[in-house]
Design a protein around this motif. Sequence first.
Motif, PDB file in Angstrom:
ATOM      1  N   GLU A   1       2.447   1.691  -3.391  1.00 25.34           N
ATOM      2  CA  GLU A   1       1.436   2.103  -4.365  1.00 25.34           C
ATOM      3  C   GLU A   1       1.098   3.580  -4.223  1.00 25.34           C
ATOM      4  O   GLU A   1       0.908   4.292  -5.212  1.00 25.34           O
ATOM      5  N   LYS A   2       1.058   4.063  -2.969  1.00 22.90           N
ATOM      6  CA  LYS A   2       0.744   5.475  -2.717  1.00 22.90           C
ATOM      7  C   LYS A   2       1.969   6.371  -2.826  1.00 22.90           C
ATOM      8  O   LYS A   2       1.891   7.562  -2.555  1.00 22.90           O
TER       9      LYS A   2
ATOM     10  N   ASP B   1       0.813  -1.210   0.000  1.00 25.54           N
ATOM     11  CA  ASP B   1       0.000   0.000   0.000  1.00 25.54           C
ATOM     12  C   ASP B   1       0.848   1.262   0.000  1.00 25.54           C
ATOM     13  O   ASP B   1       0.570   2.213  -0.743  1.00 25.54           O
TER      14      ASP B   1
ATOM     15  N   SER C   1       6.868   0.446  -7.576  1.00 27.51           N
ATOM     16  CA  SER C   1       5.789   0.927  -8.433  1.00 27.51           C
ATOM     17  C   SER C   1       5.994   0.392  -9.842  1.00 27.51           C
ATOM     18  O   SER C   1       7.124   0.294 -10.320  1.00 27.51           O
TER      19      SER C   1
ATOM     20  N   ASP D   1      -2.323  -6.143  -9.157  1.00 26.57           N
ATOM     21  CA  ASP D   1      -2.421  -4.689  -9.187  1.00 26.57           C
ATOM     22  C   ASP D   1      -1.452  -4.153 -10.228  1.00 26.57           C
ATOM     23  O   ASP D   1      -0.234  -4.305 -10.082  1.00 26.57           O
TER      24      ASP D   1
ATOM     25  N   ARG E   1      -0.391  -1.373 -10.731  1.00 25.48           N
ATOM     26  CA  ARG E   1       0.438  -0.262 -10.252  1.00 25.48           C
ATOM     27  C   ARG E   1       1.653  -0.741  -9.466  1.00 25.48           C
ATOM     28  O   ARG E   1       2.487   0.058  -9.071  1.00 25.48           O
ATOM     29  N   LEU E   2       1.732  -2.053  -9.224  1.00 31.58           N
ATOM     30  CA  LEU E   2       2.805  -2.597  -8.393  1.00 31.58           C
ATOM     31  C   LEU E   2       3.559  -3.700  -9.107  1.00 31.58           C
ATOM     32  O   LEU E   2       3.006  -4.413  -9.948  1.00 31.58           O
TER      33      LEU E   2
END
Length: 294
Positions: A139-140, A136, A271, A156, A158-159
């Motif tokens: 990702e952020k 998390d 990422s 995901d 994004r990862l």
Amino acid sequence: MSINLSQIEAFCAIVDSGSVSEAARVLDCNRTKLSMAIKALEKDLNTELFVRTGNNVSLSETGKAIYKDCENLLVTSARIRQTCAQVSGDFATELYIAHDDSLPDTLWRDLSIQLNQQFPAITLNMLLASSGDLADIVEKKQVDFAFGVDFERVDDPRLTYQPLGKIRMMSVCRSDHKLSKLPRVSDEVLREAMQVSLAYLNLRDNPELQPFSLKYIGFSSFEFMLKTILSEGAWGVLPEPLIRHYLRAQELAVIKHTYGLTQEDYCMFTSAGMSEHPAMTWLADRISDYLFDF
């Protein structure tokens, strides 16, 4: 029709956060600017992407249909920028690295010192985080890289998850605990015993991290779990590198239950689209060697 990436980013941020106000906070912009970006995108696409009810927004059918493609657009854009930065040799000189405490503190201390010697021009910020939060916070973009046990197993875009080796997770209790005396521990008996479990802030439900017992205390680190098991007579699931000494000294015992021994991937989290930093390639190799030799 041209697609504006900032508008796509605004669209995805609202979907991910669930509200315009929260998306504005994540993107560090005001709500009016964000709302205007969505309206401009809807005008360009000639369709409504959200169903608006008072202050609440939910995806329209069209919004649902294009969300994944919009995510992939942002990932591709990040990959292009990162590739260009790599080719030009423009690597970050300050890195934020999160890790859980499944590996001994002494290992991280030694690796940090060696890393600083190998790459003296880089400033390192080493942060301790719960295993359940690693994906998390990457990702952020709260950290650049993270290392730890991978409990997520989510698809995901994004990862990127790079497995560095396997790590054994062991259900243990103090050697004088009644659970350690049983030749076979049933689900019913284990559920009645006090458990210490891993607590995390990540909002995604993760069945792998849900407590097994009816009575439990959650901690954000394996070290806190270990101390409570030793002092309070609870049981919990801990990584072998952290507890091998206690097992050999017969201070801890493995519980004879199907939950007793499992294997998980120890990963580097990045990422999507981010090329490996030379320093992180070096660090990943050292950790992989440690896990292989363990």
